[in-house]
Design a protein around this motif. Sequence first.
Motif, PDB file in Angstrom:
ATOM      1  N   ALA A 117      -2.487  -7.647   5.649  1.00  0.00           N
ATOM      2  CA  ALA A 117      -1.406  -7.087   5.047  1.00  0.00           C
ATOM      3  C   ALA A 117      -0.308  -7.516   5.784  1.00  0.00           C
ATOM      4  O   ALA A 117      -0.016  -8.191   6.867  1.00  0.00           O
ATOM      5  N   GLU A 118       0.923  -7.595   4.768  1.00  0.00           N
ATOM      6  CA  GLU A 118       2.229  -8.298   5.453  1.00  0.00           C
ATOM      7  C   GLU A 118       3.339  -7.351   5.385  1.00  0.00           C
ATOM      8  O   GLU A 118       4.311  -7.663   6.314  1.00  0.00           O
ATOM      9  N   ARG A 119       3.229  -6.301   4.623  1.00  0.00           N
ATOM     10  CA  ARG A 119       4.226  -5.125   4.667  1.00  0.00           C
ATOM     11  C   ARG A 119       3.887  -3.954   5.511  1.00  0.00           C
ATOM     12  O   ARG A 119       2.518  -3.333   5.484  1.00  0.00           O
ATOM     13  N   PRO A 120       4.784  -3.242   6.130  1.00  0.00           N
ATOM     14  CA  PRO A 120       4.388  -2.041   6.665  1.00  0.00           C
ATOM     15  C   PRO A 120       3.968  -0.946   5.863  1.00  0.00           C
ATOM     16  O   PRO A 120       4.461  -1.072   4.399  1.00  0.00           O
ATOM     17  N   LEU A 121       3.223   0.170   6.369  1.00  0.00           N
ATOM     18  CA  LEU A 121       2.671   1.214   5.579  1.00  0.00           C
ATOM     19  C   LEU A 121       4.416   2.003   5.272  1.00  0.00           C
ATOM     20  O   LEU A 121       5.446   1.874   5.896  1.00  0.00           O
ATOM     21  N   GLN A 122       4.156   2.500   3.949  1.00  0.00           N
ATOM     22  CA  GLN A 122       5.549   3.205   3.598  1.00  0.00           C
ATOM     23  C   GLN A 122       5.902   4.566   4.506  1.00  0.00           C
ATOM     24  O   GLN A 122       4.744   5.171   4.836  1.00  0.00           O
ATOM     25  N   ARG A 123       7.055   4.412   4.924  1.00  0.00           N
ATOM     26  CA  ARG A 123       7.349   5.664   6.116  1.00  0.00           C
ATOM     27  C   ARG A 123       8.514   6.593   5.208  1.00  0.00           C
ATOM     28  O   ARG A 123       9.211   5.747   4.521  1.00  0.00           O
TER      29      ARG A 123
END
Length: 142
Positions: A117-123
């Motif tokens: 994964a390159e993007r953070p989890l949706q917060r």
Amino acid sequence: MDVDRRRFLELAAGVLAALSLPGCASLVSTRVTPVDGTVRLPIRNFPQLARPGGYLKVQPDGAATPLYVLALDDGYAVLSPICTHLGCTVNVEGARLLCPCHGSTYDRQGRVLRGPAERPLQRFPATVTAGGELVVRLEGRP
Ligand code: FES
């Protein structure tokens, strides 16, 4: 009739015991009803949020996936459990969130610690009111 009541009490005791085990918290979702795109959680009702390291799985009515509410040292993070690599559901494992599909690892704020994964989890934006309610805005949620 006494046997039925005894069996009921045994089952209820088993459910309560399971709910009290930290490792079993992921098995249980707390259902909530969003109002105007907002979820309100009275923190005092959820002992698992009383200390950093705790977490709660919340299932908003009408939503396809739950939310993870994670108690941090300085507040709370409310995250989507959907891995940003290919969409598997991550699991909360202590200080990290791990994806069982390809091993992506996130911290408790949703930041990527290890790919693919390159993007953070949706917060989701969350604040605590003076009355002790965690208010989560579900903006951008599918
Ligand atoms: S879907 Fe999570 S690492 Fe691939």
